[in-house]
Write a protein that holds these residues in place. Sequence first.
Motif, PDB file in Angstrom:
ATOM      1  N   ASP A  96      -3.607   4.107  -1.522  1.00  0.00           N
ATOM      2  CA  ASP A  96      -2.784   5.254  -1.900  1.00  0.00           C
ATOM      3  C   ASP A  96      -2.881   5.564  -3.400  1.00  0.00           C
ATOM      4  OD1 ASP A  96      -1.518   3.040  -2.746  1.00  0.00           O
ATOM      5  OD2 ASP A  96       0.446   3.515  -1.901  1.00  0.00           O
TER       6      ASP A  96
ATOM      7  N   ALA B 184      11.689  16.579  12.206  1.00  0.00           N
ATOM      8  CA  ALA B 184      12.567  15.954  13.197  1.00  0.00           C
ATOM      9  C   ALA B 184      12.882  16.898  14.353  1.00  0.00           C
ATOM     10  CB  ALA B 184      13.858  15.504  12.530  1.00  0.00           C
TER      11      ALA B 184
ATOM     12  N   SER C 237       5.390  -2.364   4.220  1.00  0.00           N
ATOM     13  CA  SER C 237       5.282  -1.021   3.653  1.00  0.00           C
ATOM     14  C   SER C 237       6.540  -0.212   3.946  1.00  0.00           C
ATOM     15  CB  SER C 237       4.047  -0.307   4.181  1.00  0.00           C
ATOM     16  OG  SER C 237       4.022  -0.352   5.574  1.00  0.00           O
ATOM     17  N   VAL C 238       7.217  -0.546   5.035  1.00  0.00           N
ATOM     18  CA  VAL C 238       8.457   0.139   5.372  1.00  0.00           C
ATOM     19  C   VAL C 238       9.508  -0.930   5.643  1.00  0.00           C
ATOM     20  CG1 VAL C 238       9.444   1.941   6.787  1.00  0.00           C
ATOM     21  CG2 VAL C 238       6.980   1.667   6.694  1.00  0.00           C
TER      22      VAL C 238
ATOM     23  N   ALA D  56       4.122   6.509   4.080  1.00  0.00           N
ATOM     24  CA  ALA D  56       5.168   5.585   3.630  1.00  0.00           C
ATOM     25  C   ALA D  56       4.932   5.158   2.192  1.00  0.00           C
ATOM     26  CB  ALA D  56       5.217   4.363   4.553  1.00  0.00           C
ATOM     27  N   GLY D  57       3.674   5.235   1.730  1.00  0.00           N
ATOM     28  CA  GLY D  57       3.369   4.831   0.363  1.00  0.00           C
ATOM     29  C   GLY D  57       3.830   5.855  -0.660  1.00  0.00           C
TER      30      GLY D  57
ATOM     31  N   SER E 193      -2.305   8.956   7.605  1.00  0.00           N
ATOM     32  CA  SER E 193      -1.739   7.883   8.401  1.00  0.00           C
ATOM     33  C   SER E 193      -0.281   7.668   8.015  1.00  0.00           C
ATOM     34  CB  SER E 193      -2.501   6.589   8.146  1.00  0.00           C
ATOM     35  OG  SER E 193      -2.217   6.137   6.845  1.00  0.00           O
ATOM     36  N   PHE E 194       0.418   6.912   8.845  1.00  0.00           N
ATOM     37  CA  PHE E 194       1.804   6.589   8.543  1.00  0.00           C
ATOM     38  C   PHE E 194       1.906   5.798   7.249  1.00  0.00           C
ATOM     39  CE2 PHE E 194       5.447   3.768   8.684  1.00  0.00           C
ATOM     40  CZ  PHE E 194       6.464   4.695   8.847  1.00  0.00           C
ATOM     41  N   GLU E 195       0.982   4.846   7.064  1.00  0.00           N
ATOM     42  CA  GLU E 195       1.039   4.011   5.862  1.00  0.00           C
ATOM     43  C   GLU E 195       0.912   4.865   4.612  1.00  0.00           C
ATOM     44  OE1 GLU E 195      -0.746   3.195   8.442  1.00  0.00           O
ATOM     45  OE2 GLU E 195      -0.018   1.231   9.095  1.00  0.00           O
TER      46      GLU E 195
ATOM     47  N   HIS F 233      15.072  15.794  22.046  1.00  0.00           N
ATOM     48  CA  HIS F 233      13.863  15.694  22.869  1.00  0.00           C
ATOM     49  C   HIS F 233      14.072  14.779  24.081  1.00  0.00           C
ATOM     50  CE1 HIS F 233      12.018  17.578  19.372  1.00  0.00           C
ATOM     51  NE2 HIS F 233      12.565  16.638  18.638  1.00  0.00           N
TER      52      HIS F 233
ATOM     53  N   LEU G 138       6.718  10.455   3.664  1.00  0.00           N
ATOM     54  CA  LEU G 138       7.469   9.951   4.813  1.00  0.00           C
ATOM     55  C   LEU G 138       8.850  10.615   4.884  1.00  0.00           C
ATOM     56  CD1 LEU G 138       7.760   8.165   7.237  1.00  0.00           C
ATOM     57  CD2 LEU G 138       8.513   6.319   5.756  1.00  0.00           C
TER      58      LEU G 138
ATOM     59  N   ARG H 156      -8.109  -0.923   8.626  1.00  0.00           N
ATOM     60  CA  ARG H 156      -7.710   0.477   8.634  1.00  0.00           C
ATOM     61  C   ARG H 156      -6.854   0.852   7.446  1.00  0.00           C
ATOM     62  NH1 ARG H 156      -5.066   4.929  11.552  1.00  0.00           N
ATOM     63  NH2 ARG H 156      -3.045   4.039  11.164  1.00  0.00           N
ATOM     64  N   THR H 157      -5.947  -0.012   7.061  1.00  0.00           N
ATOM     65  CA  THR H 157      -4.977   0.449   6.085  1.00  0.00           C
ATOM     66  C   THR H 157      -5.180  -0.144   4.702  1.00  0.00           C
ATOM     67  OG1 THR H 157      -3.403  -1.152   6.876  1.00  0.00           O
ATOM     68  CG2 THR H 157      -3.298   1.038   7.818  1.00  0.00           C
TER      69      THR H 157
ATOM     70  N   ASP I 219      -0.282   5.987  14.674  1.00  0.00           N
ATOM     71  CA  ASP I 219       0.529   6.761  13.747  1.00  0.00           C
ATOM     72  C   ASP I 219       1.726   7.380  14.473  1.00  0.00           C
ATOM     73  OD1 ASP I 219      -1.002   6.282  11.447  1.00  0.00           O
ATOM     74  OD2 ASP I 219      -2.467   7.778  12.079  1.00  0.00           O
TER      75      ASP I 219
ATOM     76  N   ARG J  26       5.923  10.052  -1.069  1.00  0.00           N
ATOM     77  CA  ARG J  26       7.137  10.773  -0.691  1.00  0.00           C
ATOM     78  C   ARG J  26       7.023  11.454   0.676  1.00  0.00           C
ATOM     79  NH1 ARG J  26       7.522  15.027  -4.200  1.00  0.00           N
ATOM     80  NH2 ARG J  26       9.325  15.738  -3.052  1.00  0.00           N
TER      81      ARG J  26
ATOM     82  N   THR K 114      -1.209   8.660  -5.593  1.00  0.00           N
ATOM     83  CA  THR K 114      -0.036   8.388  -6.413  1.00  0.00           C
ATOM     84  C   THR K 114      -0.213   9.060  -7.767  1.00  0.00           C
ATOM     85  OG1 THR K 114      -0.079   6.219  -5.380  1.00  0.00           O
ATOM     86  CG2 THR K 114       1.468   6.515  -7.176  1.00  0.00           C
TER      87      THR K 114
ATOM     88  N   LYS L 182       3.494   7.343 -11.758  1.00  0.00           N
ATOM     89  CA  LYS L 182       4.134   6.415 -10.814  1.00  0.00           C
ATOM     90  C   LYS L 182       3.296   5.170 -10.561  1.00  0.00           C
ATOM     91  CE  LYS L 182       7.330   9.284  -8.490  1.00  0.00           C
ATOM     92  NZ  LYS L 182       7.719   9.954  -7.276  1.00  0.00           N
TER      93      LYS L 182
END
Lengths: 917, 207
Positions: free
Chosen positions: A671, B142, A755-756, B129-130, B124-126, A101, B134, A848-849, B154, B132, A675, A679
């Motif tokens: 989440d 990609a 988180s990441v 990421a929490g 959202s991204f979170e 890109h 992501l 937000r999260t 995001d 699978r 989940t 898990k």
Amino acid sequence: MTAPEVSIVLITFNDAKRLPKALRSLTRQTLSSMEIIVVDDASTDNTADVVAKAAAADPRIRYVRLEQNSGGCSAPRNRGIAEATGRWVMFCDSDDEYERHAAKNLLLAVEVADADLGCGVVERVDSRTGKRVRWRENCHDAAVLESIDDRLQLIYDTVSVNKIYRRSMLIDHGVRFPEGILYEDQLFTMEAFVRSARIAVIPQTVYYWNVDRVSEELSITQRRREVRNVSSRIAVNRLIDAFLAEHGSESLRAAKAVKFLSHDLYLYLAVVLDVDDATALALVEELLPYVSSIDLDGADELRPLLKVALYHLLLGDIEGIRRAMRFIKWSASVDGTVQIRDGRELWVCTSDHPAGEVGGHPASWWLDVTLQGIARVPITQRRYCHQLADVSEGISLLEGSTADYLDSIADVDRFSLVALRDGRVVARAEVALEHVTPLHWEWRAVEELRPVGAISIGDRGTLAIELTFGDLVNTSIIRASDVRTGTTLPLRLGLGRTEGLHLESRDFGAVGWRVIRRSPLSLAGAGIRKAWWRLPGTTALASALKRLRRDTLPRWAGSIGSRLPVTDSAVLSCDHGRRYGGHPRAIGEYLREAEPGIRQFWIDSEGGLDLPDDVTRLDAASISGAWRLARARYWIDDFGIDPRIRMNPRTAYLQTWHGTALKRVGSDAPDWSLTPARKRQPTRANLARWGALLAPSEFFAGTTARAIGFDGPLVMDCTPFGDAVLAASKETGLRARLDLPSHRAVVLYAPTRASVRTGESKLDLEAWWRAFGDRAYLLVRSHPSDPLSVPARWNNAVRDISNEDDFASYLGAADVLITDYNSVLFDFARLKRPVGFLAPDHDEYTRRTVGLYLDLERSAPGPVLRDNAALHSWFVGVLNAEDSITDQRRQDFIPMFAGVADGTGAARAVAAMRGLA
Amino acid sequence: MSARMIIMANNIDEVGGAQRVAHSLAQGFAQRGFDVDLVGVVPHEPRHRFTDDPAYRSITLAERPLPNDPAGRKRARTAILRSLQALIDQGQPGIIITTQLWAMEHLEEVDHRGWRIIGQYHSSFEAAAGGRDLARALKSYADVDSFVLLTHEDAEAFRRAGLNNTCSIPNAGTPGDPHAHLPRSPLTREGSAVPGRGLGAHRRAAP
């Protein structure tokens, strides 16, 4: 046909093999309005055919051939500019690739910004491993710059291939690549930066630069050693200086001068470390005229020891350059010493230096390394410079030299040569010491390295010197410019069994070792083993045996053991067996005093925990592990022991949990519904086995305990770990025991789990080190799932304690805590010391999260700091004892959220356990 | 002839936010002159009717919900991919929008040369990421021409995680929605999202 948006100039020379890959990366671009001009620098292979074939499939490809080989990149690229018809121009080399890109992202950025130049990030791709590293990404935050002066760091981005250029800008100002010279990109990019009316920077990767790291390293050092290479780099710098004299701003000229010193010159000074004296002298002679001609005021911005190296360059003192560069290249090894004069720290220079000024400054300016704080590094954290003398095949005893860091070697109680594996001593040899010069000691092993720990064939590690000063031990790695490969020392692993300790070079000059087979017995054994594996069915047999040993038999052991009565024993575990700490450690320590009759086992899942002598290591997945677990009277754990492990119905299982949550957890976490039940942590199977759960506070009971779903009995107001922290905070001599400075504020930085995985610290460690290195000592406790790297060069003021098990002591020793949402807050808050919440993402996080259980801005015992600048000004206030949070709020926080620690936590936890049994 | 567009979702029949978004897009693009096929991977009973006057075709690739046994699932998947390939091979290539990850994971398996692909992700991204998601998104999205998220944050977060094709467009608003300034959904009937589940649920978690 209308003109394309972008013309991509792909230059090539005799590279028909890799060319199709580069071409494909261009034709596959998501941007379609482009022309691809392949400029062939008169190749003699079948490049023309390759391009013709590609052009047949994609009409956007054009082929241009130079009459004669130009021998460089400049002429073909200039020809490409002349041929281009697009409004924008980009460059590519035939051995590299564009990100898919790239053209679209760059074009979008320059069009939106109405810029003349756009640039993105280059990723270097190791062509052997495929590993990618973003190159100089620190200057590529998204931005629209009115001029290069708005972000001077961009001048470090000196490649031409990661950019998009407005063609009219190149034409109008005659920006071209200089022909007949190396480093042509440097001049071209500088001119383009300066001539562009606006610059758009994008954070995306645009270009993959394929490098063969191994051969590159060899060829680059090879090339840097060549004097012609130095002259070329200096010639380009003179051209850039001339251009900037006319068209650059003053700040740009200053930045360029610093860039030359910190980057270009640095490369050659580093080479001086590895070459013989004659080559080093030739390099110095080539560099000196230019270096002497430029303004050296900018040297003040260099790393202190690079400035020292530069000074020695001006003096023509090669050994002085080497000593200073060892600090930089060898991970902060101090090959020399410093003296304190008028409160400043000066590097001790051994060459004859002139009385007057050098390069416009006195010696005291050049040698000032106060920022580095070499004299203030705590003893255990020092990096002594131990250098291995030349070794040759057939020797069995090592020798080398050690620089006398602050004249401290004479005070050493014990000086020994050790072999380290994963930071642990596995072999040792005593040495003889001799003071040869004021600055250096020489040492010589008086015996062969003897194994003192588990060490076997195939193990790898490094060599080091262990210095003992009273209770403190310094272990610094032995280094060398070049370990002659093939040197192997004898290593006696048993009666009549002598294997080899093979020496090899590691990164940062470290001397590494590897155990290889040498004894006839083990060589024969290896042969037999090899033959055995070649027999049919042996692999299947081995895996069946392994299954039996690690799965079937442990299951049977657990099953039988859990039907028998329990024994007087306790199994403890912290963080899934990865640590010796937390509540379980505090309870275990109490239990050892109060009930010495109970035998203690500690789960050690990775096999490296440092346990006290009377605590036995337990591998939970082994046969004996399953047996011990099934027969233990008590289980004490802070996470949840694998439900597949058998538990005896008579076992009392005390769950301590690993902290009071600040972030929403369990069923309160966003989440949770996404989940799958199997898990969710802790699982239902875990919860069902817990006999009781420790609750340090009502707050814990109402939030964490409820959210993780436990509805059994709680042991209220009980925090053995909190008690341990309080006890440590009152211990006399705590700082000396931990080797912490006594006259500086000890600050603990403990961020929560991200988180990441980012590897990036919210606390800007370098800025902190610069600002507070003289007044504060920072302990960094990063989360194992997002480890932060702490370079050794900050060892005067920053220490990584992420792997220390005795965290309670460090917490007790800290004067100040900086965190974001780490539950360690609750244990620290009881000390009523200042806490700062460095949480740039606070608003996002809370609204937000994830969400928090308490309103930090209303109730926390410290301010929410949204950036590093706010953190710095708050901390200056803390140092001046004017913390903005009232004492009342700190007082209130304890009963309301943290819970009171009264020192009886462990005793009550044990009592509760007895009640369960 | 008008340009072809295929809009893909996991299923297009259930009452839910994802389906509403897919039908809104299909109706909106069809009204603007695209020849739109709205494609669900699997059917769902009962089928909700999102609009009274669809200007697009609705297609479901699988005839019945996926069976539970692995072998049956594998057979069903092969059949799904075959129908998807047949649909893509009809006429000139155009644009494919995949509104959900699982749909994209099917598209990846077929030959879609010549088509421009726009991928969407509605959490959202979170949240990704929490779990699978992501890893799945990083793999599947990609190479698509454009990867569209709901918010700028995001898009930034996915960009930092390694995707270079991200951008953001908020979902079309529903009447009475706080985002009423956004373009309205062109659907004539209301499909209400199930509370506490599905798209955007994570955004309501915090107090």
